[in-house]
Design an enzyme around this catalytic site. Structure first.
Site, mmCIF file in Angstrom:
data_model
loop_
_atom_site.group_PDB
_atom_site.id
_atom_site.type_symbol
_atom_site.label_atom_id
_atom_site.label_comp_id
_atom_site.label_asym_id
_atom_site.label_seq_id
_atom_site.Cartn_x
_atom_site.Cartn_y
_atom_site.Cartn_z
ATOM 1 N N GLU A 71 -2.729 45.683 7.025
ATOM 2 C CA GLU A 71 -1.531 45.738 7.862
ATOM 3 C C GLU A 71 -1.959 45.802 9.321
ATOM 4 O OE1 GLU A 71 2.746 48.006 8.560
ATOM 5 O OE2 GLU A 71 1.537 48.496 6.796
ATOM 6 N N ASP A 123 -7.671 47.376 18.218
ATOM 7 C CA ASP A 123 -7.284 45.973 18.083
ATOM 8 C C ASP A 123 -7.767 45.417 16.739
ATOM 9 O OD1 ASP A 123 -6.780 43.281 18.448
ATOM 10 O OD2 ASP A 123 -8.035 43.064 20.232
ATOM 11 N N ASP A 145 5.624 43.803 18.554
ATOM 12 C CA ASP A 145 6.245 43.696 19.875
ATOM 13 C C ASP A 145 6.667 42.236 20.094
ATOM 14 O OD1 ASP A 145 6.802 43.580 22.674
ATOM 15 O OD2 ASP A 145 5.493 45.311 22.986
ATOM 16 N N TYR A 221 11.305 51.739 12.203
ATOM 17 C CA TYR A 221 11.820 50.830 13.222
ATOM 18 C C TYR A 221 12.948 49.974 12.660
ATOM 19 C CZ TYR A 221 12.126 47.415 16.927
ATOM 20 O OH TYR A 221 12.601 46.628 17.942
#
Length: 243
Positions: A71, A123, A145, A221
């Site tokens: 993920e 990252d 994002d 979210y």
């Protein structure tokens, strides 16, 4: 997210976003010091190779992970922890540079004593470059994002830069799951992934992208997006067979 970059393993591939948000509670700070070192994947150096199966080998464990899933950007970790809880035979790797999200995931893993998760608190791209070909059985990029400003579109994770990385590490027939409540990002991801020669969109009817599958839990979210009147879209692609 802010527009300020922070350093990544490859300075030519800057990563944009926040490193840290609100001050952490005591328990989460402690988990960063105690639990994270036992689960952490160091950021691979250029040219380094990482065997994902080896990440889940522990003394006394006789059975290796049946498969390894990844993920990218796990947020507060609820989806990743759910998958680990419901798939104990699978090794799960989560990459997330946001410290607060990493700490939140550690709390979930500690609560349920989940041992089949490894964490890259940075990252994801250096790890993708270090993984062997066809080594990952499923990948998730959920509610990333959207970078809505046109000049920032190249910062979106799903696009020309990273789809080849994902295609290389995914096994033949492996699933790539994407989700967003931002229609601009949805269109962008569809445009780039549909035209990529290594991926096939699995949708046949509208419910295939409007309804979340049973083995795909809601994220925090997503729940906030629905409460705000935004409709999430769920995209599933498979990695086409090589050759």
């Amino acid at each position: 997210m802010t527009d300020q970059p922070f350093d990544s393993a490859d300075s030519s591939n800057r990563l944009f976003g926040r490193r840290k948000g609100r001050p952490l509670r005591k328990r989460r700070t402690e988990l960063l010091d105690t639990l994270l070192p036992t689960l952490e994947i160091p950021v691979p150096k250029p040219g380094e190779r990482v065997d994902p199966q080896s990440l889940f080998t522990r003394p006394g464990q006789s059975e290796p992970a049946q498969d390894v899933w990844l993920e990218v950007g796990f947020g507060s970790g609820h989806h990743l922890a759910w998958q680990a809880r419901h798939n104990p035979e699978i090794g799960l790797i989560g990459a997330e540079p946001f410290v607060n999200g990493v700490a939140a995931l550690l709390g979930l893993l500690d609560d349920d004593k989940l041992g089949n998760v490894r964490v890259l608190p940075d990252d994801a791209r250096p790890l993708l470059d270090a993984l062997p070909d066809a080594s990952i059985g499923r990948a998730f990029v959920l509610f990333a994002d959207p970078w809505p400003k046109k000049r920032h579109a190249d910062r979106r994770f799903i696009g020309p830069e990273n789809l080849p990385r994902l295609a290389r590490v995914l096994k033949d027939g492996a699933e790539l799951r994407l989700a967003s409540d931002d229609m601009g990002l949805v269109r962008w991801m569809l445009e780039h992934t549909v035209k990529h020669p290594d991926f096939e969109w699995t949708a046949r009817v509208p419910s295939d992208w409007r309804v979340r599958p049973a083995d795909w839990p809601a994220t925090r979210y997503e729940e906030k997006a629905i409460a705000a009147g935004r409709k999430p879209v769920f995209l599933r692609f498979v990695r086409k067979p090589r050759g």
